[in-house]
Design an enzyme around this catalytic site. Structure first.
Site, PDB file in Angstrom:
ATOM      1  N   HIS A 110      37.847   0.886 -86.471  1.00 14.12           N
ATOM      2  CA  HIS A 110      37.898   1.750 -85.294  1.00 14.12           C
ATOM      3  C   HIS A 110      39.080   1.352 -84.425  1.00 14.12           C
ATOM      4  O   HIS A 110      39.466   0.181 -84.373  1.00 14.12           O
ATOM      5  CB  HIS A 110      36.601   1.620 -84.491  1.00 14.12           C
ATOM      6  N   THR A 157      39.096 -11.920 -93.773  1.00 16.59           N
ATOM      7  CA  THR A 157      39.962 -11.072 -92.959  1.00 16.59           C
ATOM      8  C   THR A 157      41.378 -10.964 -93.529  1.00 16.59           C
ATOM      9  O   THR A 157      42.154 -10.133 -93.079  1.00 16.59           O
ATOM     10  CB  THR A 157      40.049 -11.609 -91.519  1.00 16.59           C
TER      11      THR A 157
END
Length: 184
Positions: free
Chosen positions: A114, A164
């Site tokens: 997002h 990540t």
């Protein structure tokens, strides 16, 4: 561009788009049946449902329900892929899984992300980055693979890791955030 085309291109798109809702609804109907199935994955009803759900499915899939995803059609699986209980694959972008890959219970693979700008989030804008998991990888229980990550072939991701950044081939990565523990 349609919202689907924007989504697949990795651009911001409107997640509430009717076309996208329709595709997600179809996937959920398949998942509902798949997750209720008590038959063995192959041959059986769960295997047939998986063939309809996934964009590509190699031979010898083993899937323990429940399994969850957004679209299904954006997931490509090689041969001999094993999903243990409770895996979640948010596939707003491609998820490519090689052959002989093991997913322990509760593994989460997120291509969805997002924007940082709250006003765009309010407007249901999101985007995705593809994920690739190479042949012979093992993803430990409760691991989270974040958007855009590549896990190299023959690698191991430790239980509970939050990945990540890319994991090089033949590497053990663990921790939060995941870091290289050793080369194998």
């Amino acid at each position: 561009m349609t919202e689907y085309e924007k989504m697949m291109a990795g651009e911001l798109y409107y997640a509430g788009d009717p076309e996208l809702r329709k595709i997600r609804s179809y996937a959920r109907s398949l998942l509902d049946e798949m997750n209720k199935s008590v038959s063995e994955i192959k041959p059986g009803q769960r295997y047939e449902l998986a063939e309809k759900l996934f964009g590509r499915m190699g031979e010898n899939l083993f899937l323990q329900p429940p399994f969850y995803c957004d679209y299904g059609e954006n997931i490509e699986l090689g041969d001999n892929v094993f999903f243990n209980y409770g895996c979640v694959f948010l596939d707003v972008a491609k998820i490519r899984v090689g052959s002989n890959v093991l997913f322990a219970p509760n593994v989460q693979v997120y291509t969805a992300s997002h924007p940082l700008d709250f006003s765009l989030r309010r407007d249901e804008q999101e985007f995705g980055k593809p994920i690739t998991i190479g042949d012979d990888a093992w993803i430990g229980g409760g691991a989270i693979i974040c958007p855009g990550v590549k896990v190299g072939k023959c690698s191991v991701v430790g239980a509970g890791a939050v990945v990540t950044k890319d994991v090089a081939p033949s590497t053990v990565a663990a921790g939060n955030p995941a870091r290289v523990i050793k080369r194998i």
